[in-house]
Motif scaffolding. Sequence first.
Motif, PDB file in Angstrom:
ATOM      1  N   UNK A 182       0.840  -1.194   0.000  1.00  0.00           N
ATOM      2  CA  UNK A 182       0.000   0.000   0.000  1.00  0.00           C
ATOM      3  C   UNK A 182       0.877   1.246   0.000  1.00  0.00           C
ATOM      4  N   UNK A 183       2.006   1.171   0.698  1.00  0.00           N
ATOM      5  CA  UNK A 183       2.940   2.303   0.733  1.00  0.00           C
ATOM      6  C   UNK A 183       4.100   2.091  -0.247  1.00  0.00           C
ATOM      7  N   UNK A 184       4.642   0.881  -0.250  1.00  0.00           N
ATOM      8  CA  UNK A 184       5.757   0.553  -1.147  1.00  0.00           C
ATOM      9  C   UNK A 184       5.169   0.037  -2.455  1.00  0.00           C
ATOM     10  N   UNK A 185       4.566   0.932  -3.192  1.00  0.00           N
ATOM     11  CA  UNK A 185       3.762   0.515  -4.346  1.00  0.00           C
ATOM     12  C   UNK A 185       4.479   0.612  -5.692  1.00  0.00           C
ATOM     13  N   UNK A 186       5.747   0.962  -5.688  1.00  0.00           N
ATOM     14  CA  UNK A 186       6.524   0.918  -6.930  1.00  0.00           C
ATOM     15  C   UNK A 186       7.228  -0.427  -6.949  1.00  0.00           C
ATOM     16  N   UNK A 187       6.640  -1.373  -7.650  1.00  0.00           N
ATOM     17  CA  UNK A 187       7.222  -2.712  -7.649  1.00  0.00           C
ATOM     18  C   UNK A 187       7.950  -2.920  -8.989  1.00  0.00           C
ATOM     19  N   UNK A 188       7.523  -3.836  -9.824  1.00  0.00           N
ATOM     20  CA  UNK A 188       8.238  -4.061 -11.092  1.00  0.00           C
ATOM     21  C   UNK A 188       7.848  -3.046 -12.163  1.00  0.00           C
ATOM     22  N   UNK A 189       6.608  -2.611 -12.187  1.00  0.00           N
ATOM     23  CA  UNK A 189       6.132  -1.573 -13.126  1.00  0.00           C
ATOM     24  C   UNK A 189       6.613  -1.813 -14.557  1.00  0.00           C
ATOM     25  N   UNK A 190       6.458  -3.035 -15.045  1.00  0.00           N
ATOM     26  CA  UNK A 190       7.052  -3.405 -16.336  1.00  0.00           C
ATOM     27  C   UNK A 190       6.444  -2.655 -17.518  1.00  0.00           C
ATOM     28  N   UNK A 191       5.274  -2.089 -17.345  1.00  0.00           N
ATOM     29  CA  UNK A 191       4.630  -1.386 -18.467  1.00  0.00           C
ATOM     30  C   UNK A 191       5.191   0.014 -18.681  1.00  0.00           C
ATOM     31  N   UNK A 192       6.001   0.516 -17.759  1.00  0.00           N
ATOM     32  CA  UNK A 192       6.493   1.892 -17.883  1.00  0.00           C
ATOM     33  C   UNK A 192       7.979   2.020 -17.582  1.00  0.00           C
ATOM     34  N   UNK A 193       8.744   0.988 -17.869  1.00  0.00           N
ATOM     35  CA  UNK A 193      10.174   1.003 -17.546  1.00  0.00           C
ATOM     36  C   UNK A 193      10.948   2.042 -18.349  1.00  0.00           C
ATOM     37  N   UNK A 194      10.454   2.369 -19.535  1.00  0.00           N
ATOM     38  CA  UNK A 194      11.178   3.332 -20.370  1.00  0.00           C
ATOM     39  C   UNK A 194      11.115   4.751 -19.811  1.00  0.00           C
ATOM     40  N   UNK A 195      10.326   4.978 -18.779  1.00  0.00           N
ATOM     41  CA  UNK A 195      10.218   6.315 -18.181  1.00  0.00           C
ATOM     42  C   UNK A 195      11.285   6.558 -17.122  1.00  0.00           C
ATOM     43  N   UNK A 196      12.056   5.526 -16.771  1.00  0.00           N
ATOM     44  CA  UNK A 196      12.999   5.639 -15.665  1.00  0.00           C
ATOM     45  C   UNK A 196      14.428   5.359 -16.123  1.00  0.00           C
ATOM     46  N   UNK A 197      15.406   5.992 -15.443  1.00  0.00           N
ATOM     47  CA  UNK A 197      16.809   5.717 -15.784  1.00  0.00           C
ATOM     48  C   UNK A 197      17.200   4.302 -15.374  1.00  0.00           C
ATOM     49  N   UNK A 198      18.199   3.758 -16.049  1.00  0.00           N
ATOM     50  CA  UNK A 198      18.648   2.397 -15.791  1.00  0.00           C
ATOM     51  C   UNK A 198      20.048   2.395 -15.188  1.00  0.00           C
ATOM     52  N   UNK A 199      20.277   1.460 -14.287  1.00  0.00           N
ATOM     53  CA  UNK A 199      21.583   1.277 -13.648  1.00  0.00           C
ATOM     54  C   UNK A 199      22.359   0.194 -14.381  1.00  0.00           C
ATOM     55  N   UNK A 200      23.586   0.545 -14.755  1.00  0.00           N
ATOM     56  CA  UNK A 200      24.458  -0.423 -15.436  1.00  0.00           C
ATOM     57  C   UNK A 200      25.590  -0.785 -14.486  1.00  0.00           C
ATOM     58  N   UNK A 201      25.565  -1.971 -13.885  1.00  0.00           N
ATOM     59  CA  UNK A 201      26.603  -2.324 -12.912  1.00  0.00           C
ATOM     60  C   UNK A 201      27.998  -2.363 -13.518  1.00  0.00           C
ATOM     61  N   UNK A 202      28.089  -2.689 -14.804  1.00  0.00           N
ATOM     62  CA  UNK A 202      29.406  -2.741 -15.452  1.00  0.00           C
ATOM     63  C   UNK A 202      30.003  -1.339 -15.576  1.00  0.00           C
ATOM     64  N   UNK A 203      29.162  -0.363 -15.901  1.00  0.00           N
ATOM     65  CA  UNK A 203      29.663   1.010 -16.064  1.00  0.00           C
ATOM     66  C   UNK A 203      30.074   1.611 -14.724  1.00  0.00           C
TER      67      UNK A 203
END
Length: 205
Positions: A182-203
């Motif tokens: 109910x509070x921690x409601x940002x889970x996988x959100x696979x339908x809108x992943x292109x709206x968020x920055x991505x983390x690259x562990x290699x970089x």
Amino acid sequence: MTGADLSLGLLAVAALALIAVVVRRPSAAATLGGRIAAFAALFVLPGLVLLGGAVRHYEQAKTTTFCLSCHRMEPWRESLHIDDPRFLPAAHYQNRRVPVDRACYTCHTNYTMFGGVDDKLRGVRHVWHNVWGTVSDPVELYEPFENGACLACHQGGRSYEEQAAHVPYLADLREGTRSCVMCHNQVHEVAQLDRFPHWNPEAAR
């Protein structure tokens, strides 16, 4: 190859060798020792190989690699690399709050073959749909996510139980009358992943 894989391979070879002897020389089974060898070749060794293979697969099925090996699960793999601390799975995965090699299983322990009979049947259905390309769209949980998966790690933790936002609701969270998501409601959100920055562990290295 692991020691378990090698052992299973040797058992399988031994079973095949004994079966070949019995088939090519049926008279070998005429003696007591021959009958024992034939019984071992036809039943005991194959049974051990099947049991060992099932246990090996059961353990492998708990790995993140296995869970995300289906093409349909690619968005969920991507969601673990979202560079936003509000994303619950990503924050847990990137900060090692769950074992990286068992990230999916840690939070979905009661899912598919690891739960009750109904869950195991669903697991078989998942394999069937994946093989025949009839996976549902969108992919969804069968029932709401249970607090027990969160509390398995967080309950008893000082940072969790003394968190001001948690204190008024600890009893409700334990009883399941209030959901963690109910509070921690940002889970996988696979339908809108292109709206968020991505983390690259290699970089980052």
